[in-house]
Design an enzyme around this catalytic site. Structure first.
Site, mmCIF file in Angstrom:
data_model
loop_
_atom_site.group_PDB
_atom_site.id
_atom_site.type_symbol
_atom_site.label_atom_id
_atom_site.label_comp_id
_atom_site.label_asym_id
_atom_site.label_seq_id
_atom_site.Cartn_x
_atom_site.Cartn_y
_atom_site.Cartn_z
ATOM 1 N N ASP A 133 -0.674 2.513 -3.784
ATOM 2 C CA ASP A 133 0.334 3.519 -4.187
ATOM 3 C C ASP A 133 0.642 4.000 -2.881
ATOM 4 O O ASP A 133 1.602 3.646 -1.975
ATOM 5 C CB ASP A 133 -0.149 4.456 -4.938
ATOM 6 C CG ASP A 133 0.934 5.551 -5.390
ATOM 7 O OD1 ASP A 133 2.038 5.634 -4.451
ATOM 8 O OD2 ASP A 133 0.758 6.523 -6.121
ATOM 9 N N LYS B 296 -5.974 10.970 -14.111
ATOM 10 C CA LYS B 296 -6.254 11.443 -13.021
ATOM 11 C C LYS B 296 -7.626 11.380 -12.768
ATOM 12 O O LYS B 296 -8.351 12.172 -13.464
ATOM 13 C CB LYS B 296 -5.540 12.529 -12.579
ATOM 14 C CG LYS B 296 -4.136 12.473 -12.392
ATOM 15 C CD LYS B 296 -3.449 11.807 -11.414
ATOM 16 C CE LYS B 296 -1.978 11.859 -11.028
ATOM 17 N NZ LYS B 296 -1.559 11.008 -10.127
ATOM 18 N N GLU C 85 -5.206 3.028 -9.516
ATOM 19 C CA GLU C 85 -4.294 3.385 -8.448
ATOM 20 C C GLU C 85 -4.974 3.912 -7.207
ATOM 21 O O GLU C 85 -5.919 4.850 -7.578
ATOM 22 C CB GLU C 85 -3.193 4.313 -8.755
ATOM 23 C CG GLU C 85 -2.053 3.783 -9.740
ATOM 24 C CD GLU C 85 -0.996 5.018 -9.924
ATOM 25 O OE1 GLU C 85 -0.265 5.494 -9.032
ATOM 26 O OE2 GLU C 85 -0.628 5.278 -11.074
ATOM 27 N N LYS D 109 7.632 4.531 -5.598
ATOM 28 C CA LYS D 109 8.164 5.748 -5.514
ATOM 29 C C LYS D 109 9.541 6.002 -4.671
ATOM 30 O O LYS D 109 9.136 5.691 -3.462
ATOM 31 C CB LYS D 109 7.084 6.790 -5.347
ATOM 32 C CG LYS D 109 5.990 6.839 -6.600
ATOM 33 C CD LYS D 109 4.966 7.785 -6.151
ATOM 34 C CE LYS D 109 3.649 7.634 -7.324
ATOM 35 N NZ LYS D 109 2.543 8.309 -6.864
ATOM 36 N N ASP E 47 -5.964 6.576 -11.836
ATOM 37 C CA ASP E 47 -5.503 6.951 -10.416
ATOM 38 C C ASP E 47 -6.351 7.919 -9.661
ATOM 39 O O ASP E 47 -6.344 9.109 -10.129
ATOM 40 C CB ASP E 47 -4.055 7.800 -10.611
ATOM 41 C CG ASP E 47 -3.393 7.803 -9.342
ATOM 42 O OD1 ASP E 47 -3.799 7.411 -8.318
ATOM 43 O OD2 ASP E 47 -2.130 8.416 -9.343
#
Length: 365
Positions: free
Chosen positions: A239, A160, A214, A263, A188
């Site tokens: 995303d 992250k 991402e 997702k 991400d």
């Protein structure tokens, strides 16, 4: 077969604080839905609210769940398109809580057909290895955590980022120094960078062998994604820019990404997720199945989906491995290290333990 009762649970799962670019979560804000029928069959669904990403909270999910339950009382759960169409007519968006209701319907439908959900979806078993996520902290702490994951058998790291580019570059530099170059690293940014910051960060990380990045920017910068791709050799995964198959078509048609992250909390569930991966496949764009902070109930449903979605090539399915302090699920997927094993069972094959549900705030309609 008709729906005669729906139970809604505030499924709060305590967890270690987890930091991403847009905020910190210290418990999983989940909701569990159980749909009962006059035939004796029942179906379970779960969603995980992530307010800073999808715009829903656990409370908004519960408020709408009670309204949805009223709409469905006395109706046929096997008519999934009709049932979900009623929810879409009732309120726009709110895909997170809708995904829990759809999941429960699919659990019921597969049970009614006496099949595992992936067979009901006409899928086939395949090997799945998940990545494991390193949350944002200091470069030194992230490097230590990444090395511990690697020494524990992790095969893929997800890191992250999304803070100041210079600091993010130092984070990746420290992690690569700790773990070496023989393990894939995907990053991400969770929309954390501006266009200029994304160029600076990605160009600064090119030497560190990044598998993909991402969602580098806010979705209102989607029109800049094609240009960003020309500024860096690091592939871009969309995303938050893709909620539906219409979004997938728009993003792919404009050459705005290399990959797409699917997702359930964005797509509203399995049906739309399958459409997204199908549209992406038409453009030669591979997908990943990801998630928020779901328990192994929703995680198990995602594995069934992955078995039925051949264009899903990447797996970010570590949600209950990154800090959940309690596992409330019986049955379902098991972890063999970082490989995911799905036992053969009818329906989803997982449910929330009754003992855990008894501790949860509950509504019955």
């Amino acid at each position: 077969m008709l729906i005669n009762r729906i139970e809604i649970y505030r499924l709060s799962i305590p967890m270690e604080a987890f930091v991403i670019a847009t905020g910190t979560m210290d418990y999983a804000q989940n909701t569990c839905v159980k749909i009962y029928t006059d035939s004796g069959l029942e179906g379970s669904g779960e969603c995980s609210a992530f307010p800073m990403i999808v715009g829903e909270t656990q409370d908004t999910c519960i408020v709408l769940a009670k309204e949805f339950a009223k709409l469905w009382k006395g109706k046929d759960p096997l008519k999934i398109d009709d049932r979900m169409g009623e929810l879409d007519l009732f309120i726009a968006g709110n895909t997170t809580i809708k995904s829990a209701f759809e999941m429960a319907l699919f659990d019921l439908a597969a049970k009614h057909a006496n099949l595992p959900l992936y067979k009901f979806l006409e899928g086939a078993v395949r090997e799945i290895t998940t990545d494991i996520t390193v949350g944002i902290s200091s470069a030194e702490e992230m490097a230590t955590k990444a090395l511990a994951f690697k020494e524990n058998g992790a095969e893929i790291l997800k890191v992250k980022l999304g803070k100041q580019p210079a600091d993010d570059i130092e984070r990746i530099k420290a992690i690569r120094k700790a773990v070496g170059f023989d393990i894939p690293i995907r990053i991400d940014a969770n929309q954390g960078w501006s266009f200029e910051q994304a160029i600076e960060a990605l160009q600064g990380m090119e030497a560190y062998k990044i598998q993909f990045c991402e969602q580098p920017m806010r979705t209102y910068n989607d029109h800049l994604l094609p240009q960003l791709r020309t500024e860096t050799i690091i592939p871009i995964m969309a995303d938050e820019s893709v909620y539906s198959h219409h979004d997938a078509d728009r993003i792919c048609r404009t050459d705005a990404c290399d990959y797409i992250n699917i997702k359930f909390s964005k797509s509203g569930g399995i049906r739309e997720a399958l459409k997204i991966q199908n549209v992406a496949s038409q453009y030669g764009v591979h997908c990943m199945i990801g998630g928020m902070l779901e328990s192994r109930l929703a995680l198990t449903a995602k594995v069934h989906f992955a078995y039925a979605a051949p264009n899903v090539k990447f797996f970010d399915m570590d949600t209950c491995m990154i800090g959940h302090l309690e596992d409330p699920v019986q049955g379902g997927v098991q972890f063999d290290g970082y490989k995911i094993v799905l036992p053969e069972a009818i329906g989803i094959g997982a449910s929330i333990k009754e003992g855990f549900l008894q501790q949860c705030e509950k509504w019955e309609l």
